[in-house]
Motif scaffolding. Structure first.
Motif, PDB file in Angstrom:
ATOM      1  N   LEU A   1      -6.213   4.956  -2.813  1.00 45.17           N
ATOM      2  CA  LEU A   1      -4.014   5.248  -1.984  1.00 45.17           C
ATOM      3  C   LEU A   1      -4.444   3.669  -1.204  1.00 45.17           C
ATOM      4  O   LEU A   1      -3.454   3.387  -0.521  1.00 45.17           O
ATOM      5  N   ALA A   2      -5.469   3.283  -0.593  1.00 46.66           N
ATOM      6  CA  ALA A   2      -5.168   2.492   0.710  1.00 46.66           C
ATOM      7  C   ALA A   2      -4.453   0.485  -0.099  1.00 46.66           C
ATOM      8  O   ALA A   2      -4.503   0.681   0.919  1.00 46.66           O
ATOM      9  N   GLU A   3      -5.659   0.897  -1.230  1.00 45.40           N
ATOM     10  CA  GLU A   3      -5.225  -0.415  -2.393  1.00 45.40           C
ATOM     11  C   GLU A   3      -3.602   0.015  -2.607  1.00 45.40           C
ATOM     12  O   GLU A   3      -2.833  -1.551  -2.699  1.00 45.40           O
ATOM     13  N   PHE A   4      -2.783   1.128  -2.696  1.00 43.97           N
ATOM     14  CA  PHE A   4      -1.910   0.594  -3.746  1.00 43.97           C
ATOM     15  C   PHE A   4      -0.492   0.716  -2.432  1.00 43.97           C
ATOM     16  O   PHE A   4      -0.039  -0.318  -2.482  1.00 43.97           O
ATOM     17  N   VAL A   5      -1.308   0.825  -0.908  1.00 39.79           N
ATOM     18  CA  VAL A   5      -0.420   0.774  -0.184  1.00 39.79           C
ATOM     19  C   VAL A   5      -0.435  -0.850  -0.081  1.00 39.79           C
ATOM     20  O   VAL A   5       0.539  -1.546   0.210  1.00 39.79           O
ATOM     21  N   ILE A   6      -1.491  -1.564   0.071  1.00 37.98           N
ATOM     22  CA  ILE A   6      -1.146  -3.006   0.220  1.00 37.98           C
ATOM     23  C   ILE A   6      -0.636  -3.587  -0.356  1.00 37.98           C
ATOM     24  O   ILE A   6       0.312  -4.159  -0.675  1.00 37.98           O
ATOM     25  N   GLY A   7      -1.284  -3.141  -2.490  1.00 39.00           N
ATOM     26  CA  GLY A   7      -0.262  -3.651  -3.128  1.00 39.00           C
ATOM     27  C   GLY A   7       1.464  -3.449  -2.854  1.00 39.00           C
ATOM     28  O   GLY A   7       2.184  -4.764  -3.458  1.00 39.00           O
ATOM     29  N   ARG A   8       1.571  -2.564  -3.361  1.00 37.86           N
ATOM     30  CA  ARG A   8       3.070  -2.115  -3.459  1.00 37.86           C
ATOM     31  C   ARG A   8       4.054  -2.237  -2.205  1.00 37.86           C
ATOM     32  O   ARG A   8       4.733  -3.166  -2.131  1.00 37.86           O
ATOM     33  N   ARG A   9       3.373  -2.561  -1.349  1.00 37.55           N
ATOM     34  CA  ARG A   9       3.721  -3.177   0.632  1.00 37.55           C
ATOM     35  C   ARG A   9       4.337  -4.484   0.507  1.00 37.55           C
ATOM     36  O   ARG A   9       5.479  -4.912   0.480  1.00 37.55           O
ATOM     37  N   SER A  10       3.058  -5.332  -1.026  1.00 37.66           N
ATOM     38  CA  SER A  10       3.471  -6.593  -0.774  1.00 37.66           C
ATOM     39  C   SER A  10       4.106  -7.246  -1.833  1.00 37.66           C
ATOM     40  O   SER A  10       5.101  -8.607  -1.314  1.00 37.66           O
ATOM     41  N   ASN A  11       3.753  -6.725  -2.514  1.00 34.01           N
ATOM     42  CA  ASN A  11       4.612  -7.105  -4.391  1.00 34.01           C
ATOM     43  C   ASN A  11       3.512  -8.540  -4.820  1.00 34.01           C
ATOM     44  O   ASN A  11       4.562  -9.765  -5.058  1.00 34.01           O
ATOM     45  N   LEU A  12       2.671  -8.466  -3.850  1.00 32.66           N
ATOM     46  CA  LEU A  12       1.809  -9.869  -4.377  1.00 32.66           C
ATOM     47  C   LEU A  12       0.348  -9.652  -4.587  1.00 32.66           C
ATOM     48  O   LEU A  12      -0.056  -8.199  -4.348  1.00 32.66           O
ATOM     49  N   ASN A  13      -0.391 -10.541  -5.114  1.00 29.47           N
ATOM     50  CA  ASN A  13      -1.826 -10.012  -5.406  1.00 29.47           C
ATOM     51  C   ASN A  13      -2.845 -10.340  -4.582  1.00 29.47           C
ATOM     52  O   ASN A  13      -2.053 -10.374  -2.926  1.00 29.47           O
ATOM     53  N   ALA A  14      -4.397 -10.046  -4.507  1.00 31.14           N
ATOM     54  CA  ALA A  14      -4.604  -8.895  -3.353  1.00 31.14           C
ATOM     55  C   ALA A  14      -5.299 -10.245  -2.185  1.00 31.14           C
ATOM     56  O   ALA A  14      -5.486 -10.036  -1.422  1.00 31.14           O
ATOM     57  N   ILE A  15      -4.577 -11.737  -2.880  1.00 31.77           N
ATOM     58  CA  ILE A  15      -5.014 -12.179  -1.818  1.00 31.77           C
ATOM     59  C   ILE A  15      -4.120 -12.657  -0.825  1.00 31.77           C
ATOM     60  O   ILE A  15      -3.386 -12.895   0.396  1.00 31.77           O
ATOM     61  N   SER A  16      -2.583 -13.101  -1.316  1.00 32.20           N
ATOM     62  CA  SER A  16      -1.597 -13.438  -0.503  1.00 32.20           C
ATOM     63  C   SER A  16      -0.724 -12.129   0.163  1.00 32.20           C
ATOM     64  O   SER A  16      -0.171 -12.607   0.657  1.00 32.20           O
ATOM     65  N   ALA A  17      -1.382 -11.408  -0.686  1.00 26.42           N
ATOM     66  CA  ALA A  17      -0.651  -9.882   0.206  1.00 26.42           C
ATOM     67  C   ALA A  17      -0.273  -9.336   1.027  1.00 26.42           C
ATOM     68  O   ALA A  17       0.002  -9.803   2.227  1.00 26.42           O
ATOM     69  N   PHE A  18      -1.865  -9.956   2.136  1.00 28.16           N
ATOM     70  CA  PHE A  18      -2.053  -9.698   3.916  1.00 28.16           C
ATOM     71  C   PHE A  18      -1.046 -11.229   4.355  1.00 28.16           C
ATOM     72  O   PHE A  18      -0.645 -10.693   5.889  1.00 28.16           O
TER      73      PHE A  18
END
Length: 455
Positions: A59-76
């Protein structure tokens, strides 16, 4: 940069995420890790880890992904925390690392489908594995498997990954259920079930000594890092895969509901694989505790060789393993492809080929010598995965907490109490378990000498 793709349906996302989770981790790693670490004792620790650690973490990973709508690096960076991009880099590197040797095992599966149909391994399964698991033949099939993965990812999210996993995941479940029903009829199957499902409680011992640093002992000290690592591996956690897949969600679906579905289906398939493998081994009096990455290949091949219609049954089993391997491998390649597409002027096919090539090259040592594959696998399980998951938990729990709560409640029938409980689990409870796993893994790597590459 072209318009970002999304899943066509919610079911497409769930099946793709389940496909990422339901892979070699369930059908190759899970049975041999279970056998290596005491059968049902390992199973219990794994099940606890999957629910208590895996669900909050996914769920923590889902939160980052959906909130950003970007890849695992650019999301942050998009979320306003560019200094935390190292978390995405670590996840991307971990997925890159794992796929390099995962693809080699995928090549073995291709060879075993052919070997089943021809009966090539029936005479001496151990010798057959020694021939096909390393060398130029293994390298060639590593290349074939990576080519299949690159082709699916190059076709895109909706037309490639989503369509492939909508076919793959139901196929895996249906065929495994059929094989489990057949395994139930085998002589001595009850002994296999007992080994898999009846724990040896004497193995649940963990001792701690301070000399002056903490040192762990007891059977549980060996079981925990591999059982928790198995939960991470089989749920595709810490590899950037779930962040990436969640970034393609275009809607307010319940992340909690999706997470529970994915963890449940993944665990079900892992247990189902055990209900196929262990009755099969005990029916043929094959020792399940043979250690090593090739144990399941050797043991299962030996069992199929002594069964009526073993050629057909063996081929069906290894076809299931191949489908599972592909469904996970495409998610790992998608992690790095997504980053390149989001940031550079490359088409999806160009990015898939450009990144599939170095992954193939990194896998060459594993293809040429299984000692290298074991070394890659040990570092992934005991160091890279827990370190990556811990970094994600610390970010979501302590840095991104307020926005994480908003995101987890979005589209979900989850109250403030339940969402706050999830946040505190991510903040404290789960990190404690991951830190213990990491310490045990580091101890195993250094004390056992596994940290040293097999030069």
């Amino acid at each position: 940069m072209s318009e970002r793709e999304t899943w066509a349906t919610r079911a497409g996302f769930i099946l793709a995420a389940v496909g990422s989770a339901v892979g070699l981790g369930n059908i190759w790693q899970f049975p041999f890790k279970t056998a290596e670490f005491g059968g049902a004792s390992f199973l219990i620790v794994y099940l606890i880890a999957a629910v208590a650690i895996g669900l909050p973490a996914i769920l923590a990973e889902f939160v980052i992904g959906r909130r950003s709508n970007l890849n695992a690096i650019s999301a942050f960076k998009k979320l306003g925390y560019p200094g935390w991009r190292f978390v995405g880099v670590l996840g991307l590197f971990t997925g890159f690392w794992i796929l390099s040797y995962y693809s080699v095992v995928g090549g073995w599966v291709l060879r075993y489908i052919y070997g089943s149909l021809t009966g090539a391994y029936f005479a001496d399964s151990a010798a057959y594995f020694g021939e096909v698991s390393m060398g130029l033949g293994a390298l060639a099939l590593h290349a074939v498997f990576m080519t299949l993965v690159v082709g699916i990812v190059a076709a895109g999210i909706e037309d490639g990954i989503e369509k492939a996993t909508k076919l793959m995941v139901p196929s895996i479940v249906v065929i495994l259920i059929g094989l489990a029903a057949w395994a139930f009829t085998l002589p001595n199957a009850g002994a296999g079930y007992a080994y898999f499902l009846s724990p040896d409680w004497s193995q649940f011992q963990l001792t701690v000594e301070f000399t002056p640093l903490p040192s762990f002992g007891g059977p549980l000290a060996e079981i925990i890092p591999f059982a928790v690592g198995q939960a991470f591996f089989s749920l595709s956690l810490g590899m950037g895969a779930m962040i990436t897949y969640a970034s393609y969600i275009d809607g307010d679906e319940s992340l909690l509901g999706d997470g529970v579905t994915i963890v449940t289906l993944n665990t079900f398939v892992g247990v189902l694989a055990g209900l196929v493998v262990f009755p099969l081994l005990f029916a043929q009096n094959v020792d399940p505790a043979t250690s090593g990455a090739g144990a399941v290949f050797v043991s299962i091949a030996s069992a199929f060789g002594d069964l009526p219609a073993g050629q057909i049954l063996g081929a069906v089993f290894f076809i299931v393993v191949l489908i599972a391997a592909l469904s996970s491998a495409i998610s790992l390649l998608e992690v790095v492809v997504s980053y390149v597409i989001d940031n550079y002027a490359l088409s999806r096919p160009q990015a898939a080929v450009a990144l599939g090539t170095p992954i193939f090259l990194l896998g060459i040592p594993s293809a040429m010598n299984t000692a290298w594959l074991t070394w890659f696998d040990n570092l992934a399980y005991q160091l890279l995965l827990p370190l990556s998951v811990l970094s994600i938990l610390l970010f979501v729990g302590w840095v991104f907490a307020r926005s994480a709560l908003d995101e987890i409640r979005r589209g979900a029938a989850i109250g403030k109490g339940a969402s706050s409980a999830w946040l505190w689990a991510v903040r404290l409870v789960v990190p404690i378990g991951v830190v213990l796993t990491l310490l045990l893994g580091i101890q195993t790597l250094f004390v056992g000498g596994a940290i040293v590459p097999p030069l």
